[in-house]
Design a protein around this motif. Sequence first.
Motif, PDB file in Angstrom:
ATOM      1  N   THR A   1     -13.900   2.463  11.082  1.00 54.39           N
ATOM      2  CA  THR A   1     -12.484   2.264  11.376  1.00 54.39           C
ATOM      3  C   THR A   1     -11.630   2.675  10.188  1.00 54.39           C
ATOM      4  OG1 THR A   1     -13.042   0.479  12.905  1.00 54.39           O
ATOM      5  CG2 THR A   1     -10.766   0.555  12.095  1.00 54.39           C
ATOM      6  N   MET A   2     -12.099   2.363   8.984  1.00 53.92           N
ATOM      7  CA  MET A   2     -11.379   2.721   7.758  1.00 53.92           C
ATOM      8  C   MET A   2     -11.309   4.249   7.612  1.00 53.92           C
ATOM      9  SD  MET A   2     -10.073   1.087   4.934  1.00 53.92           S
ATOM     10  CE  MET A   2     -10.956  -0.444   4.921  1.00 53.92           C
ATOM     11  N   LEU A   3     -12.436   4.922   7.756  1.00 57.45           N
ATOM     12  CA  LEU A   3     -12.453   6.385   7.611  1.00 57.45           C
ATOM     13  C   LEU A   3     -11.594   7.059   8.679  1.00 57.45           C
ATOM     14  CD1 LEU A   3     -16.229   6.896   6.761  1.00 57.45           C
ATOM     15  CD2 LEU A   3     -14.289   7.274   5.213  1.00 57.45           C
ATOM     16  N   GLU A   4     -11.744   6.634   9.920  1.00 61.10           N
ATOM     17  CA  GLU A   4     -10.939   7.229  10.988  1.00 61.10           C
ATOM     18  C   GLU A   4      -9.457   6.899  10.791  1.00 61.10           C
ATOM     19  OE1 GLU A   4     -12.882   5.742  14.523  1.00 61.10           O
ATOM     20  OE2 GLU A   4     -14.362   7.374  14.474  1.00 61.10           O
ATOM     21  N   GLY A   5      -9.179   5.708  10.304  1.00 59.35           N
ATOM     22  CA  GLY A   5      -7.796   5.311  10.057  1.00 59.35           C
ATOM     23  C   GLY A   5      -7.137   6.143   8.975  1.00 59.35           C
TER      24      GLY A   5
ATOM     25  N   LEU B   1     -21.758  12.577   9.542  1.00 54.69           N
ATOM     26  CA  LEU B   1     -20.376  12.392   9.985  1.00 54.69           C
ATOM     27  C   LEU B   1     -19.567  11.726   8.877  1.00 54.69           C
ATOM     28  CD1 LEU B   1     -18.104  12.514  12.056  1.00 54.69           C
ATOM     29  CD2 LEU B   1     -18.992  10.353  13.010  1.00 54.69           C
ATOM     30  N   ARG B   2     -20.181  10.814   8.135  1.00 52.69           N
ATOM     31  CA  ARG B   2     -19.483  10.156   7.018  1.00 52.69           C
ATOM     32  C   ARG B   2     -18.987  11.208   6.007  1.00 52.69           C
ATOM     33  NH1 ARG B   2     -23.135   7.063   5.924  1.00 52.69           N
ATOM     34  NH2 ARG B   2     -22.325   5.050   6.602  1.00 52.69           N
ATOM     35  N   TRP B   3     -19.827  12.171   5.668  1.00 52.07           N
ATOM     36  CA  TRP B   3     -19.450  13.228   4.718  1.00 52.07           C
ATOM     37  C   TRP B   3     -18.287  14.038   5.294  1.00 52.07           C
ATOM     38  CZ3 TRP B   3     -18.401  18.235   3.960  1.00 52.07           C
ATOM     39  CH2 TRP B   3     -18.443  18.722   2.657  1.00 52.07           C
ATOM     40  N   ILE B   4     -18.366  14.382   6.571  1.00 50.05           N
ATOM     41  CA  ILE B   4     -17.307  15.177   7.206  1.00 50.05           C
ATOM     42  C   ILE B   4     -15.995  14.411   7.191  1.00 50.05           C
ATOM     43  CG2 ILE B   4     -16.526  16.196   9.386  1.00 50.05           C
ATOM     44  CD1 ILE B   4     -19.533  16.919   9.894  1.00 50.05           C
ATOM     45  N   TYR B   5     -16.020  13.128   7.559  1.00 46.92           N
ATOM     46  CA  TYR B   5     -14.792  12.324   7.515  1.00 46.92           C
ATOM     47  C   TYR B   5     -14.211  12.292   6.100  1.00 46.92           C
ATOM     48  CZ  TYR B   5     -14.908  10.102  12.193  1.00 46.92           C
ATOM     49  OH  TYR B   5     -14.842   9.835  13.534  1.00 46.92           O
TER      50      TYR B   5
ATOM     51  N   ALA C   1      -6.342  -1.278   8.294  1.00 42.47           N
ATOM     52  CA  ALA C   1      -6.412  -2.641   7.775  1.00 42.47           C
ATOM     53  C   ALA C   1      -7.275  -2.689   6.510  1.00 42.47           C
ATOM     54  CB  ALA C   1      -6.989  -3.571   8.838  1.00 42.47           C
ATOM     55  N   ASN C   2      -6.901  -3.546   5.591  1.00 40.48           N
ATOM     56  CA  ASN C   2      -7.631  -3.685   4.320  1.00 40.48           C
ATOM     57  C   ASN C   2      -9.057  -4.176   4.514  1.00 40.48           C
ATOM     58  OD1 ASN C   2      -5.266  -2.942   3.100  1.00 40.48           O
ATOM     59  ND2 ASN C   2      -4.739  -5.002   2.405  1.00 40.48           N
TER      60      ASN C   2
ATOM     61  N   LEU D   1     -22.018   7.280  11.867  1.00 37.68           N
ATOM     62  CA  LEU D   1     -21.666   7.792  10.533  1.00 37.68           C
ATOM     63  C   LEU D   1     -22.836   8.458   9.826  1.00 37.68           C
ATOM     64  CD1 LEU D   1     -19.330   4.999   9.119  1.00 37.68           C
ATOM     65  CD2 LEU D   1     -18.683   7.259   9.979  1.00 37.68           C
ATOM     66  N   ASP D   2     -24.048   7.959  10.030  1.00 43.76           N
ATOM     67  CA  ASP D   2     -25.217   8.530   9.359  1.00 43.76           C
ATOM     68  C   ASP D   2     -25.870   9.668  10.131  1.00 43.76           C
ATOM     69  OD1 ASP D   2     -25.132   6.911   7.065  1.00 43.76           O
ATOM     70  OD2 ASP D   2     -26.173   5.281   8.106  1.00 43.76           O
TER      71      ASP D   2
END
Length: 170
Positions: free
Chosen positions: A16-20, A139-143, A9-10, A122-123
């Motif tokens: 949710t955005m990264l996993e999506g 985790l944010r960097w990995i995603y 979703a926008n 994420l952090d």
Amino acid sequence: MTTERSEPANNADERTMLEGWLDYHRRTLAWKCEGLTDDQLRTASVQPSELSLMGLVRHMADVERSWFRRVLAGEDAGPLHYTEADRDGEFHLTEADTWQEAYATWQAEIDVARRNAAGFALDDLSRGRSRHTGEPFSLRWIYTHMIEEYARHNGHADLLRERIDGATGD
């Protein structure tokens, strides 16, 4: 098999955005392989390259394993398809290598990746460290890295699929 893909979703929250987007790119690679025979999936792009769709799927199984098991969770999980003696083993396919096995292995690694990531914010920093700097990763960097990795290889998959049967599309 019909692979369903949808963009996140926008207005989704960041996780949710990264996993999506990661799931979207995972499904894109599966879609690029859909409906092909094992022989077609083992077909290399153009000499001397050994790049193939099945090889890309095997590569991404190892990439998922590396980032979400070894780095994020700090597990002692060895490679699936390559060795020190054959660093590109995932691309060295034989008649014995099947889509069924490659796909099942890849999906199993994605399942573990999702479970491992669910235990981190994420952090949060990874338990494993960079082999180059010794530093952990968020985790944010990995995603973000995984989205980039899939997007790059999906470009390769576009060209491989078009060469095999002329199919195109994002």
